[in-house]
Design an enzyme around this catalytic site. Structure first.
Site, PDB file in Angstrom:
ATOM      1  N   ASP A  61       0.689  -6.353  -8.635  1.00 43.35           N
ATOM      2  CA  ASP A  61       0.243  -5.089  -8.046  1.00 43.35           C
ATOM      3  C   ASP A  61      -0.768  -4.446  -8.997  1.00 43.35           C
ATOM      4  O   ASP A  61      -1.226  -5.059  -9.963  1.00 43.35           O
ATOM      5  CB  ASP A  61       1.436  -4.158  -7.773  1.00 43.35           C
ATOM      6  N   ARG A 113       3.515  -0.147   9.782  1.00 42.77           N
ATOM      7  CA  ARG A 113       4.658  -1.033   9.551  1.00 42.77           C
ATOM      8  C   ARG A 113       5.641  -1.019  10.725  1.00 42.77           C
ATOM      9  O   ARG A 113       6.523  -1.873  10.791  1.00 42.77           O
ATOM     10  CB  ARG A 113       5.384  -0.626   8.269  1.00 42.77           C
ATOM     11  N   ARG A 119       7.901   7.062  -1.225  1.00 45.65           N
ATOM     12  CA  ARG A 119       7.882   6.849   0.223  1.00 45.65           C
ATOM     13  C   ARG A 119       8.690   5.620   0.618  1.00 45.65           C
ATOM     14  O   ARG A 119       9.283   5.585   1.694  1.00 45.65           O
ATOM     15  CB  ARG A 119       6.441   6.699   0.724  1.00 45.65           C
ATOM     16  N   HIS A 129      -0.420  -2.131 -11.285  1.00 46.76           N
ATOM     17  CA  HIS A 129       0.052  -2.019 -12.663  1.00 46.76           C
ATOM     18  C   HIS A 129      -0.019  -3.359 -13.383  1.00 46.76           C
ATOM     19  O   HIS A 129      -0.449  -3.438 -14.543  1.00 46.76           O
ATOM     20  CB  HIS A 129       1.472  -1.467 -12.699  1.00 46.76           C
ATOM     21  N   GLN A 181       6.781 -10.266 -15.819  1.00 47.53           N
ATOM     22  CA  GLN A 181       6.033  -9.351 -14.952  1.00 47.53           C
ATOM     23  C   GLN A 181       6.737  -8.001 -14.856  1.00 47.53           C
ATOM     24  O   GLN A 181       6.080  -6.960 -14.817  1.00 47.53           O
ATOM     25  CB  GLN A 181       5.786  -9.966 -13.571  1.00 47.53           C
ATOM     26  N   LYS A 195       0.967 -11.047  -2.497  1.00 40.50           N
ATOM     27  CA  LYS A 195       1.814 -10.170  -3.314  1.00 40.50           C
ATOM     28  C   LYS A 195       3.188  -9.997  -2.684  1.00 40.50           C
ATOM     29  O   LYS A 195       4.228 -10.098  -3.357  1.00 40.50           O
ATOM     30  CB  LYS A 195       1.124  -8.831  -3.522  1.00 40.50           C
ATOM     31  N   ASN A 240       0.832  -1.212   0.000  1.00 42.78           N
ATOM     32  CA  ASN A 240       0.000   0.000   0.000  1.00 42.78           C
ATOM     33  C   ASN A 240       0.864   1.259   0.000  1.00 42.78           C
ATOM     34  O   ASN A 240       0.604   2.208   0.750  1.00 42.78           O
ATOM     35  CB  ASN A 240      -0.944   0.017   1.209  1.00 42.78           C
TER      36      ASN A 240
END
Length: 288
Positions: free
Chosen positions: A225, A162, A116, A227, A269, A206, A111
């Site tokens: 993900d 996290r 970041r 994309h 991928q 994932k 996420n």
């Protein structure tokens, strides 16, 4: 290193969501750290000049220079004639040499987006010992150091939810054997690898595939993900366009990649992820 840019595009590789403790300066110089190895890679007339504390085989392993990129791209084109690669041809699937760093830094990718993730990875690196390098650099911390990271300090450094997860995962991996456990896991069947990794706190399908691909060098793993989901619905499952990525659909996409690309699935991928990211930027930039 005398290598054509269509065989290795260093900036494209290190800024494509495969590694996170890197930067590419305005003058084109790429600087980064993997594990305890630092690299300063300068553009040269016929390739790159590389300053590093690693050996040449480490550099070649990092960028998979033992893989024939032209052959891989040719197999991809044959398997997907409907998806010509509108990408810089020097994009390579990287092989980071520190499973501990890949596992922990990919925990920051859930996420999240690269702008970041990369500062968070640099913060984590600062808990490791300093390296003698021409730029600020640290070896990635040990399992013990990661396991003891104060949640309050990580929260203060904007890690959010996290903050407790990272030391919890580090403790879990350390208690199972740390680097030795990961090395043994890498030789298991991909389904077993995914299942084991998903027993770690906060690791879902994932993240398990990201860790398998980049920490365990399993090129048959396919992290999905936003994309890649967009690319998959465009090329494989048009009837799912606009629908949510459920667990069943995640598994179906992974099976489709395995069937079509086999051991090149991880490369495929990456190509489709970057093609969708560059040419169809409908969402914020996210790590694979």
């Amino acid at each position: 290193m005398d290598v054509p840019r269509d065989e290795l595009d260093v900036p494209e590789c290190v800024l494509s969501g495969q590694v996170f403790r890197w930067q590419v300066r305005a003058d084109g110089i790429a600087e980064g750290v993997i594990g305890a190895h630092w690299y300063r890679i300068l553009p040269a007339a016929t390739g790159y000049a590389v300053e590093t504390n690693a050996a040449r085989p480490d550099f070649e392993r990092l960028f998979r220079m033992d893989s024939d990129l032209g052959a891989i791209r040719g197999r991809f084109a044959a398997a997907m004639p409907s998806a010509p690669l509108a990408l810089r041809s020097g994009l390579r699937l990287m092989r980071p040499g520190c499973p501990r760093e890949s596992l922990i830094t990919f925990l920051c990718s859930a996420n999240n987006h690269l702008k970041r993730i990369m500062p968070m990875a640099r913060v984590l690196g600062e808990f490791g010992p300093a390296l003698e390098a021409p730029f600020p650099a640290h070896a990635f911390p040990s399992w013990d150091t990661l396991a003891d990271l104060p949640e309050s300090e990580l929260r203060a450094r904007r890690f959010g939810y996290r903050a407790p997860r990272i030391p919890a995962v580090a403790r879990a991996v350390r208690d199972r054997g740390g680097d030795d456990w990961l090395a043994a896991l890498a030789s298991c069947a991909l389904a077993e690898i995914r299942a084991e990794l998903q027993t770690l706190p906060g690791v879902g399908p994932k993240l398990a595939d990201c860790i398998a691909l980049y920490a365990l060098d399993r090129t048959d793993a396919v992290p999905i993900d936003t994309h890649l989901w967009q690319a998959a619905t465009r090329h494989f499952f048009p009837e799912w366009d606009g629908l949510a990525l459920t667990a069943a659909r995640y598994a179906a996409v992974g099976d489709a990649f395995a069937l079509r690309f086999g051991p090149d699935a991880g490369w495929a991928q990456l190509f489709l992820y970057r093609e969708n990211q560059v040419n169809r930027p409908r969402t914020r930039r996210a790590a694979p």
